[in-house]
Design a protein around this motif. Structure first.
Motif, PDB file in Angstrom:
ATOM      1  N   ASN A  83       0.877  -1.175   0.000  1.00 49.17           N
ATOM      2  CA  ASN A  83       0.000   0.000   0.000  1.00 49.17           C
ATOM      3  C   ASN A  83       0.910   1.218   0.000  1.00 49.17           C
ATOM      4  O   ASN A  83       1.791   1.339   0.852  1.00 49.17           O
ATOM      5  CB  ASN A  83      -0.883   0.013   1.244  1.00 49.17           C
ATOM      6  CG  ASN A  83      -1.917  -1.092   1.168  1.00 49.17           C
ATOM      7  OD1 ASN A  83      -2.676  -1.178   0.209  1.00 49.17           O
ATOM      8  ND2 ASN A  83      -1.915  -1.964   2.161  1.00 49.17           N
ATOM      9  N   ILE A  85       1.365   5.401  -0.154  1.00 46.91           N
ATOM     10  CA  ILE A  85       0.824   6.765  -0.070  1.00 46.91           C
ATOM     11  C   ILE A  85       1.862   7.682  -0.691  1.00 46.91           C
ATOM     12  O   ILE A  85       3.059   7.573  -0.373  1.00 46.91           O
ATOM     13  CB  ILE A  85       0.560   7.165   1.396  1.00 46.91           C
ATOM     14  CG1 ILE A  85      -0.625   6.360   1.931  1.00 46.91           C
ATOM     15  CG2 ILE A  85       0.291   8.668   1.516  1.00 46.91           C
ATOM     16  CD1 ILE A  85      -0.936   6.630   3.389  1.00 46.91           C
ATOM     17  N   ARG A  98      -2.568  11.081 -10.597  1.00 45.14           N
ATOM     18  CA  ARG A  98      -3.740  10.244 -10.326  1.00 45.14           C
ATOM     19  C   ARG A  98      -4.257   9.599 -11.611  1.00 45.14           C
ATOM     20  O   ARG A  98      -4.622   8.429 -11.642  1.00 45.14           O
ATOM     21  CB  ARG A  98      -4.842  11.078  -9.664  1.00 45.14           C
ATOM     22  CG  ARG A  98      -5.918  10.203  -9.044  1.00 45.14           C
ATOM     23  CD  ARG A  98      -6.884  10.988  -8.218  1.00 45.14           C
ATOM     24  NE  ARG A  98      -7.552  12.005  -9.016  1.00 45.14           N
ATOM     25  CZ  ARG A  98      -8.480  12.830  -8.550  1.00 45.14           C
ATOM     26  NH1 ARG A  98      -8.822  12.769  -7.287  1.00 45.14           N
ATOM     27  NH2 ARG A  98      -9.038  13.724  -9.327  1.00 45.14           N
ATOM     28  N   ARG A 102      -4.358   5.697 -12.415  1.00 48.62           N
ATOM     29  CA  ARG A 102      -5.618   5.078 -12.826  1.00 48.62           C
ATOM     30  C   ARG A 102      -5.428   4.297 -14.122  1.00 48.62           C
ATOM     31  O   ARG A 102      -5.842   3.141 -14.228  1.00 48.62           O
ATOM     32  CB  ARG A 102      -6.687   6.156 -13.006  1.00 48.62           C
ATOM     33  CG  ARG A 102      -8.051   5.592 -13.363  1.00 48.62           C
ATOM     34  CD  ARG A 102      -9.124   6.681 -13.458  1.00 48.62           C
ATOM     35  NE  ARG A 102      -9.431   7.266 -12.166  1.00 48.62           N
ATOM     36  CZ  ARG A 102      -9.414   8.588 -11.907  1.00 48.62           C
ATOM     37  NH1 ARG A 102      -9.093   9.450 -12.856  1.00 48.62           N
ATOM     38  NH2 ARG A 102      -9.718   9.033 -10.717  1.00 48.62           N
ATOM     39  N   LEU A 107      -4.562   2.377  -8.796  1.00 46.50           N
ATOM     40  CA  LEU A 107      -5.170   3.241  -7.773  1.00 46.50           C
ATOM     41  C   LEU A 107      -5.695   2.481  -6.557  1.00 46.50           C
ATOM     42  O   LEU A 107      -5.895   3.061  -5.502  1.00 46.50           O
ATOM     43  CB  LEU A 107      -6.313   4.073  -8.380  1.00 46.50           C
ATOM     44  CG  LEU A 107      -5.954   5.462  -8.896  1.00 46.50           C
ATOM     45  CD1 LEU A 107      -7.221   6.232  -9.272  1.00 46.50           C
ATOM     46  CD2 LEU A 107      -5.145   6.270  -7.886  1.00 46.50           C
ATOM     47  N   ASP A 108      -5.908   1.172  -6.702  1.00 45.47           N
ATOM     48  CA  ASP A 108      -6.378   0.425  -5.526  1.00 45.47           C
ATOM     49  C   ASP A 108      -5.280   0.299  -4.475  1.00 45.47           C
ATOM     50  O   ASP A 108      -5.551   0.177  -3.286  1.00 45.47           O
ATOM     51  CB  ASP A 108      -6.913  -0.961  -5.919  1.00 45.47           C
ATOM     52  CG  ASP A 108      -5.866  -1.799  -6.621  1.00 45.47           C
ATOM     53  OD1 ASP A 108      -4.997  -1.216  -7.321  1.00 45.47           O
ATOM     54  OD2 ASP A 108      -5.890  -3.032  -6.464  1.00 45.47           O
ATOM     55  N   LYS A 109      -4.021   0.351  -4.915  1.00 48.34           N
ATOM     56  CA  LYS A 109      -2.913   0.209  -3.961  1.00 48.34           C
ATOM     57  C   LYS A 109      -2.169   1.524  -3.723  1.00 48.34           C
ATOM     58  O   LYS A 109      -1.556   1.705  -2.674  1.00 48.34           O
ATOM     59  CB  LYS A 109      -1.900  -0.833  -4.482  1.00 48.34           C
ATOM     60  CG  LYS A 109      -2.439  -2.245  -4.534  1.00 48.34           C
ATOM     61  CD  LYS A 109      -2.861  -2.746  -3.167  1.00 48.34           C
ATOM     62  CE  LYS A 109      -1.920  -3.766  -2.596  1.00 48.34           C
ATOM     63  NZ  LYS A 109      -2.397  -4.260  -1.286  1.00 48.34           N
ATOM     64  N   LYS A 111      -2.186   5.467  -3.216  1.00 51.88           N
ATOM     65  CA  LYS A 111      -3.096   6.566  -2.893  1.00 51.88           C
ATOM     66  C   LYS A 111      -2.347   7.891  -2.988  1.00 51.88           C
ATOM     67  O   LYS A 111      -1.490   8.191  -2.141  1.00 51.88           O
ATOM     68  CB  LYS A 111      -3.621   6.372  -1.472  1.00 51.88           C
ATOM     69  CG  LYS A 111      -4.625   7.436  -1.066  1.00 51.88           C
ATOM     70  CD  LYS A 111      -5.120   7.206   0.352  1.00 51.88           C
ATOM     71  CE  LYS A 111      -5.994   8.375   0.784  1.00 51.88           C
ATOM     72  NZ  LYS A 111      -6.052   8.531   2.230  1.00 51.88           N
ATOM     73  N   ILE A 113      -2.009  11.857  -2.553  1.00 53.72           N
ATOM     74  CA  ILE A 113      -2.599  12.899  -1.712  1.00 53.72           C
ATOM     75  C   ILE A 113      -2.062  14.251  -2.184  1.00 53.72           C
ATOM     76  O   ILE A 113      -0.855  14.397  -2.408  1.00 53.72           O
ATOM     77  CB  ILE A 113      -2.228  12.705  -0.220  1.00 53.72           C
ATOM     78  CG1 ILE A 113      -2.802  11.384   0.298  1.00 53.72           C
ATOM     79  CG2 ILE A 113      -2.717  13.880   0.637  1.00 53.72           C
ATOM     80  CD1 ILE A 113      -2.472  11.106   1.769  1.00 53.72           C
TER      81      ILE A 113
END
Ligand code: SAH
Ligand code: MG
Length: 216
Positions: A83, A85, A98, A102, A107-109, A111, A113
């Motif tokens: 995961n 960030i 992003r 995508r 994008l599921d893993k 993230k 910000i």
């Protein structure tokens, strides 16, 4: 000042040798070059991939997303298991990253910000097994201090651009506009290498990479 870290023929050799295997990454790398968006150079990207693969981290933190290139390298290196960030303060770049994440189906893993890392870091919990610091070069030490309560013994922190085109190591006073940045980087490296809680290797890879093991 161009890259004064290795010789141009070495760079050319290493770049030709280490072309990204993934077609999407190759295209993204090319796009970043054309649009003048920063992205890890090939030897640095290889190293990131390797560290993510060797460490098999559950949680990765990246400071400085740009177009999402190195985030994707870390994602692939972790075999799509970590995961991740990743923080970017520039909104246009955040949106671009992003979209790239995508398109890649990551994008599921991963993230992304949008925000200033110095503020966003206060809101994150961790623990992170692997951290990649690659945002404002003069602020690396501040990011590092902010992540210290979000790592654990055995975590690795990778800091990019620590040789700053060679300026960090160049003798004499740096040019005025780089003075603060160079001093901050020298101080940071000194701290990473001499503080007993860490163990750091500083490597002349790409723009200079410091790999720090958190010992306690
Ligand atoms: N890691 C990326 C390149 C990052 S370039 C890659 O290799 O693909 C550095 C990025 O950090 C820039 O996009 C810049 O906008 C961002 N940045 C600079 N200061 C920041 C801050 N305080 N918080 C978040 N992002 C920051
Ligand atoms: Mg960098």
């Amino acid at each position: 000042m161009d890259n004064q870290i290795t010789y141009p023929y070495i760079e050319e050799f290493l770049n030709a040798l280490q072309v990204p295997e993934d077609g999407f990454l190759r295209a993204l790398e090319e796009n970043c070059r054309q649009e003048d968006i920063p992205a890890a150079v090939r030897p640095t990207a290889r190293l990131l991939y390797l560290l993510a693969a060797a460490k098999a981290p559950k949680q990765i933190l990246e400071i400085g997303t740009a177009a999402g290139y190195s985030a994707l390298v870390l994602y692939l290196g972790s075999n799509k298991q970590a995961n991740i960030i990743t923080i970017e303060k520039d909104e246009e770049r955040f949106l671009m990253a992003r979209q790239n994440l995508r398109s890649f189906g990551a994008l599921d893993k991963v993230k992304p910000i949008c925000g200033d890392a110095e503020e966003v870091l206060d809101t994150l919990e961790g623990p992170f097994d692997l951290v990649f610091i690659d945002a404002a070069k003069g602020a690396s030490m501040r990011y590092f201090e902010k992540i210290l309560d979000k790592v654990k013994p055995g975590s690795m922190v990778v800091t990019d651009n620590v040789l700053y085109g060679g300026r960090t190591a160049a003798p004499g006073e740096p040019a005025h506009k780089h003075r603060t940045g160079v001093r901050a980087m020298r101080e940071y490296l000194d701290y990473l290498c001499h503080e007993p809680k860490f163990y750091t290797a500083v490597l002349p890879v790409g723009d200079g990479v410091a790999i720090t093991l958190i010992k306690e």
